[in-house]
Design a protein around this motif. Sequence first.
Motif, PDB file in Angstrom:
ATOM      1  N   CYS A 149      45.379  39.879  44.845  1.00 53.09           N
ATOM      2  CA  CYS A 149      44.357  38.883  44.519  1.00 53.09           C
ATOM      3  C   CYS A 149      44.381  37.757  45.553  1.00 53.09           C
ATOM      4  O   CYS A 149      45.389  37.534  46.209  1.00 53.09           O
ATOM      5  N   ARG A 150      43.275  37.026  45.650  1.00 54.55           N
ATOM      6  CA  ARG A 150      43.236  35.900  46.583  1.00 54.55           C
ATOM      7  C   ARG A 150      44.019  34.714  46.032  1.00 54.55           C
ATOM      8  O   ARG A 150      44.423  34.724  44.863  1.00 54.55           O
ATOM      9  N   ALA A 151      44.239  33.725  46.864  1.00 50.14           N
ATOM     10  CA  ALA A 151      44.998  32.538  46.467  1.00 50.14           C
ATOM     11  C   ALA A 151      44.401  31.928  45.206  1.00 50.14           C
ATOM     12  O   ALA A 151      43.183  31.962  45.011  1.00 50.14           O
ATOM     13  N   ASP A 152      45.223  31.366  44.348  1.00 51.79           N
ATOM     14  CA  ASP A 152      44.855  30.726  43.085  1.00 51.79           C
ATOM     15  C   ASP A 152      44.510  31.713  41.974  1.00 51.79           C
ATOM     16  O   ASP A 152      43.975  31.335  40.935  1.00 51.79           O
TER      17      ASP A 152
ATOM     18  N   SER B 251      47.831  47.470  30.020  1.00 49.17           N
ATOM     19  CA  SER B 251      47.501  48.308  31.172  1.00 49.17           C
ATOM     20  C   SER B 251      48.639  48.358  32.185  1.00 49.17           C
ATOM     21  O   SER B 251      49.494  47.470  32.222  1.00 49.17           O
ATOM     22  N   VAL B 252      48.639  49.405  33.028  1.00 48.83           N
ATOM     23  CA  VAL B 252      49.607  49.494  34.124  1.00 48.83           C
ATOM     24  C   VAL B 252      49.034  48.897  35.404  1.00 48.83           C
ATOM     25  O   VAL B 252      49.768  48.641  36.354  1.00 48.83           O
ATOM     26  N   ASP B 253      47.732  48.693  35.446  1.00 48.77           N
ATOM     27  CA  ASP B 253      47.114  47.945  36.538  1.00 48.77           C
ATOM     28  C   ASP B 253      46.637  46.629  35.938  1.00 48.77           C
ATOM     29  O   ASP B 253      46.916  46.339  34.780  1.00 48.77           O
ATOM     30  N   GLY B 254      45.961  45.810  36.704  1.00 45.91           N
ATOM     31  CA  GLY B 254      45.537  44.515  36.187  1.00 45.91           C
ATOM     32  C   GLY B 254      44.240  44.049  36.790  1.00 45.91           C
ATOM     33  O   GLY B 254      43.624  44.741  37.605  1.00 45.91           O
ATOM     34  N   THR B 255      43.820  42.862  36.375  1.00 46.41           N
ATOM     35  CA  THR B 255      42.637  42.213  36.930  1.00 46.41           C
ATOM     36  C   THR B 255      43.047  40.890  37.557  1.00 46.41           C
ATOM     37  O   THR B 255      44.028  40.269  37.135  1.00 46.41           O
ATOM     38  N   CYS B 256      42.313  40.478  38.569  1.00 44.12           N
ATOM     39  CA  CYS B 256      42.572  39.193  39.230  1.00 44.12           C
ATOM     40  C   CYS B 256      41.947  38.088  38.388  1.00 44.12           C
ATOM     41  O   CYS B 256      40.724  37.990  38.288  1.00 44.12           O
ATOM     42  N   ASP B 257      42.794  37.289  37.765  1.00 44.05           N
ATOM     43  CA  ASP B 257      42.373  36.209  36.873  1.00 44.05           C
ATOM     44  C   ASP B 257      42.864  34.878  37.426  1.00 44.05           C
ATOM     45  O   ASP B 257      43.860  34.834  38.158  1.00 44.05           O
ATOM     46  N   PRO B 258      42.214  33.767  37.037  1.00 41.56           N
ATOM     47  CA  PRO B 258      42.655  32.455  37.525  1.00 41.56           C
ATOM     48  C   PRO B 258      44.119  32.188  37.177  1.00 41.56           C
ATOM     49  O   PRO B 258      44.562  32.469  36.065  1.00 41.56           O
TER      50      PRO B 258
ATOM     51  N   GLY C 279      35.306  39.459  42.928  1.00 39.11           N
ATOM     52  CA  GLY C 279      36.468  38.593  43.021  1.00 39.11           C
ATOM     53  C   GLY C 279      36.482  37.672  44.228  1.00 39.11           C
ATOM     54  O   GLY C 279      37.290  36.757  44.287  1.00 39.11           O
ATOM     55  N   GLU C 280      35.580  37.890  45.187  1.00 39.14           N
ATOM     56  CA  GLU C 280      35.543  37.002  46.352  1.00 39.14           C
ATOM     57  C   GLU C 280      34.962  35.651  45.959  1.00 39.14           C
ATOM     58  O   GLU C 280      34.247  35.533  44.964  1.00 39.14           O
ATOM     59  N   SER C 281      35.251  34.623  46.760  1.00 40.28           N
ATOM     60  CA  SER C 281      34.778  33.278  46.451  1.00 40.28           C
ATOM     61  C   SER C 281      33.273  33.168  46.692  1.00 40.28           C
ATOM     62  O   SER C 281      32.694  33.911  47.488  1.00 40.28           O
ATOM     63  N   CYS C 282      32.655  32.213  45.975  1.00 37.20           N
ATOM     64  CA  CYS C 282      31.207  32.006  46.088  1.00 37.20           C
ATOM     65  C   CYS C 282      30.858  30.634  45.544  1.00 37.20           C
ATOM     66  O   CYS C 282      31.643  30.012  44.836  1.00 37.20           O
ATOM     67  N   GLY C 283      29.655  30.194  45.865  1.00 35.41           N
ATOM     68  CA  GLY C 283      29.140  28.936  45.337  1.00 35.41           C
ATOM     69  C   GLY C 283      27.836  29.116  44.586  1.00 35.41           C
ATOM     70  O   GLY C 283      27.398  28.236  43.868  1.00 35.41           O
TER      71      GLY C 283
ATOM     72  N   THR D  35      38.656  28.861  40.458  1.00 33.94           N
ATOM     73  CA  THR D  35      38.771  28.092  41.693  1.00 33.94           C
ATOM     74  C   THR D  35      38.044  28.799  42.842  1.00 33.94           C
ATOM     75  O   THR D  35      38.268  29.983  43.079  1.00 33.94           O
ATOM     76  N   GLY D  36      37.160  28.104  43.510  1.00 31.10           N
ATOM     77  CA  GLY D  36      36.421  28.666  44.638  1.00 31.10           C
ATOM     78  C   GLY D  36      35.298  29.601  44.234  1.00 31.10           C
ATOM     79  O   GLY D  36      34.650  30.207  45.073  1.00 31.10           O
ATOM     80  N   GLY D  37      35.039  29.737  42.930  1.00 34.12           N
ATOM     81  CA  GLY D  37      34.020  30.664  42.443  1.00 34.12           C
ATOM     82  C   GLY D  37      34.540  32.089  42.439  1.00 34.12           C
ATOM     83  O   GLY D  37      35.599  32.388  43.001  1.00 34.12           O
ATOM     84  N   TYR D  38      33.788  33.004  41.793  1.00 34.67           N
ATOM     85  CA  TYR D  38      34.244  34.391  41.632  1.00 34.67           C
ATOM     86  C   TYR D  38      33.011  35.283  41.563  1.00 34.67           C
ATOM     87  O   TYR D  38      32.222  35.207  40.618  1.00 34.67           O
ATOM     88  N   CYS D  39      32.807  36.119  42.582  1.00 33.59           N
ATOM     89  CA  CYS D  39      31.689  37.055  42.575  1.00 33.59           C
ATOM     90  C   CYS D  39      31.926  38.125  41.517  1.00 33.59           C
ATOM     91  O   CYS D  39      33.013  38.700  41.433  1.00 33.59           O
ATOM     92  N   THR D  40      30.914  38.379  40.711  1.00 29.36           N
ATOM     93  CA  THR D  40      30.996  39.365  39.642  1.00 29.36           C
ATOM     94  C   THR D  40      29.611  39.944  39.422  1.00 29.36           C
ATOM     95  O   THR D  40      28.679  39.647  40.161  1.00 29.36           O
ATOM     96  N   ARG D  41      29.480  40.743  38.417  1.00 27.36           N
ATOM     97  CA  ARG D  41      28.177  41.183  37.928  1.00 27.36           C
ATOM     98  C   ARG D  41      28.268  41.193  36.418  1.00 27.36           C
ATOM     99  O   ARG D  41      29.139  41.830  35.845  1.00 27.36           O
ATOM    100  N   PHE D  42      27.368  40.433  35.788  1.00 24.73           N
ATOM    101  CA  PHE D  42      27.285  40.439  34.331  1.00 24.73           C
ATOM    102  C   PHE D  42      26.420  41.621  33.901  1.00 24.73           C
ATOM    103  O   PHE D  42      25.660  42.178  34.692  1.00 24.73           O
ATOM    104  N   SER D  43      26.519  42.000  32.664  1.00 24.86           N
ATOM    105  CA  SER D  43      25.736  43.099  32.087  1.00 24.86           C
ATOM    106  C   SER D  43      25.992  44.423  32.799  1.00 24.86           C
ATOM    107  O   SER D  43      25.076  45.227  32.982  1.00 24.86           O
TER     108      SER D  43
END
Length: 150
Positions: free
Chosen positions: A101-104, A118-125, A16-20, A49-57
């Motif tokens: 979640c971070r800004a935006d 869900s009772v929790d959530g995910t940080c989405d745009p 979820g952290e920003s990246c380029g 916005t600002g990119g989003y660090c993740t892992r696919f697969s």
Amino acid sequence: DGFCAPPETPRPERTGESCGSDLECQIPAGAIADCIRSTVSDGGPSGFTGGYCTRFSCDPARRGGDTDCSADGGAQCFRIGNNDTACFQMCPQPGSGRSTCRADYTCTAYGLADGGRSVDGTCDPACNAVCAPSCPMGQTCNMSTGYCTP
């Protein structure tokens, strides 16, 4: 050698952290991960916005102890599309706006296999962020909360 170089910028170590670029992400610490860039290949906005660090697969079967996404449980693996998976940052209190979640980005509940939410959530745009994706047909962006509403 007489030349000074700025210190290396630390690479994001949390989903979820920003990246380029992919090289800027490592999830969990020390591992290479993926960056959802703020623009897509044709130059248009991705909505992240600002990119989003993740892992696919990643492996969604390891939910709760998913070391593919997070060493501390702060992210989980979800199915996206037909056969793809990706890690998303988790947050408490979906529907309450930004939460942790971070800004935006907003904390959004996700659907459960039994049809519930869900009772929790995910940080989405957030829909009110710069270059945010459009809301689905029939919904509009609530500019004060960042959520799409009917």
